[in-house]
Design a protein around this motif. Sequence first.
Motif, short mmCIF file in Angstrom:
data_model
loop_
_atom_site.label_atom_id
_atom_site.label_comp_id
_atom_site.label_asym_id
_atom_site.label_seq_id
_atom_site.Cartn_x
_atom_site.Cartn_y
_atom_site.Cartn_z
N ARG A 156 0.71 -1.01 -0.15
CA ARG A 156 -0.12 -0.03 -0.07
C ARG A 156 0.63 1.10 0.03
O ARG A 156 0.45 2.25 -0.75
CB ARG A 156 -1.00 -0.04 1.06
CG ARG A 156 -2.14 -1.10 1.22
CD ARG A 156 -3.11 -0.71 2.12
NE ARG A 156 -2.83 -0.74 3.64
CZ ARG A 156 -2.72 -1.97 4.38
NH1 ARG A 156 -3.14 -3.18 3.75
NH2 ARG A 156 -2.30 -1.99 5.40
N ASN A 190 3.57 1.52 -1.27
CA ASN A 190 4.28 1.60 -2.50
C ASN A 190 3.54 1.52 -3.74
O ASN A 190 3.91 1.54 -4.92
CB ASN A 190 5.28 0.25 -2.76
CG ASN A 190 6.80 0.53 -3.62
OD1 ASN A 190 7.21 1.67 -3.28
ND2 ASN A 190 7.16 -0.57 -4.15
N ALA A 191 2.27 1.82 -3.59
CA ALA A 191 1.05 1.68 -4.64
C ALA A 191 1.24 2.75 -5.66
O ALA A 191 1.23 2.35 -6.82
CB ALA A 191 -0.36 1.38 -4.06
N ASP A 192 1.49 3.85 -5.38
CA ASP A 192 1.51 5.06 -6.14
C ASP A 192 2.99 5.46 -6.73
O ASP A 192 3.02 6.28 -7.46
CB ASP A 192 0.70 6.38 -5.62
CG ASP A 192 -0.65 6.02 -5.02
OD1 ASP A 192 -1.22 5.12 -5.77
OD2 ASP A 192 -1.01 6.68 -3.96
N ARG A 193 3.76 4.60 -6.56
CA ARG A 193 5.23 5.18 -7.07
C ARG A 193 5.44 4.68 -8.42
O ARG A 193 6.51 5.11 -8.97
CB ARG A 193 6.23 4.30 -5.85
CG ARG A 193 6.23 5.09 -4.84
CD ARG A 193 7.24 4.45 -3.79
NE ARG A 193 7.26 5.07 -2.48
CZ ARG A 193 7.76 4.68 -1.45
NH1 ARG A 193 8.18 3.42 -1.36
NH2 ARG A 193 8.15 5.40 -0.29
N GLY A 194 4.72 3.74 -8.81
CA GLY A 194 4.68 3.30 -10.40
C GLY A 194 5.82 2.21 -10.71
O GLY A 194 6.13 2.31 -11.82
#
Length: 531
Positions: free
Chosen positions: A206, A208-212
């Motif tokens: 969660r 790390n989810a938006d790090r691509g």
Amino acid sequence: MKESEIREAIASGKTQLGIELGSTKIKAVLIDATFSPVASGSHDWKSTYENGSWTYSLEEVWSGLQDCYRNLAEDVRRQYGVPLTTVGCIGFSAMMHGYLPFDQAGELLTPFRTWQNTSTAQAAAELSELFQFNIPQRWSIAHLEQAILNGEEHVSRLSFLTTLAGYVHWQLTGQKVLGIGDASGMFPIDSDVDDYDARKLEQYARRNADRGYGWTLRDILPKVLLAGDSAGCLTEAGARALDPTGILRPGIPVCPPEGDAGTGMAATNSVAKRTGNVSAGTSVFSMVVLEKALSAYYPEIDMVTTPAGAPVAMVHCNNCTNDMNAWVGMLGELAAAMGASGGADALYPLLYRKALEGEPDCGGVLLYNYLAGEPITGVETGHPLLLRSADSRFTLANFCRASLYATLATLKVGMDILVQEHVALDCLMGHGGLFRQECVGAKFLAAATNTPVQTMKTAAVGGPYGMALLASYAADRRAGETLESFLQNRVFHDAVVHTTQPVAEDVAAFSAYLCRFKEGLAVEKAAAVLK
């Protein structure tokens, strides 16, 4: 075993081999069916400080492994007159933790970042808060998260993350696996299922989810194995990588790779509850097998596991004998300039013997052996220091005693937390270089911890011997036989053990010394301004 029996065992592959890549030496130990060392080899190496990081190059890894193995094979031929063509099982271990990230093609994305580095404070603190679980700076997940926080480009190309032992095993067998003890220095382990903690993996996912990134931790971490599990065999290319002469045959079973903490536990029969060991060399750490969980998490205590997956409280200090080695080197130069012979081999026993003659409080002499930073005491950058007051008794004996006290002082700070937690501990087993000289190291460790300290004749053999025992367990494990039972009933059942009891006067003296050591830390921290 008789020499003729050992020769036959070597020729028929009924020996086991352990190789450990330590901080200052790569060592190999070959053992027979009685679990006794019959041959050994080693290679000296050391880390280098490059671009703000302590590292070893992969070229050094392979040249060092080959030299170590060559020396082992030569020792076999010299003693027994036969070539070393095969063994029953091989095990590889190495200094734990650190950061070895690889891309899809198997290329290293950054130079190896070792356990010595203390550059991941932000990541370690944030992950500890996220997990409510202590994440030390040297753990692989801390290095990975810090690389992300630093915006390092290589993270997007990450395909596999492992430790030094895991890397060597992968290259020699093709298997991306790791023993659970070593894996517990990469990411927290759930000992109920003997695998990475699923809840914490989800928490990190969660975060790390938006790090691509196109990977998850589960994707890139090695598979977790227990001691005794099948972990592949030496491939043709692996055999040549270890022994370029072509004499060593492929197809040899290789047991799960482990960290030096796990091999130390095996070498000292310290995998059962209420047992513990202290490994003392370049770094020093204690491992205490717990009966129950601690009441809270502490930055000074790492929660890791035995090679069989049991929970362990670990106190790890980055600095131990390196500064002492530097002093011995300098004193050796002085001795040589005066025409004396013997070198370090003569100086180390002298240093230890003189330490016994030192005053209980070291005569007011303080040493800080911090070549690297020391998170347990809040020291970010290490600077070795010798401090003394104007009225201190600066004698050789007091200097030697202070040098040995310094190797254990930071460990004592962490061990005191376990005392506060009422952790039951029957004894500590000492192994590694600090315990090589008679019972001096054991005497001071007993004073520091107020606990009986045991040593065996294999105390100085340490990690590679423990790795050979884990290889033996994998090769000759009986149905239903636990690692604890194997070590207790088959390996160490008639071992000669020397026990050093704590002496009240020494305990009080070390406690007083530690108070002064803590007070002087302000000077050590102030030295950070020095470049």
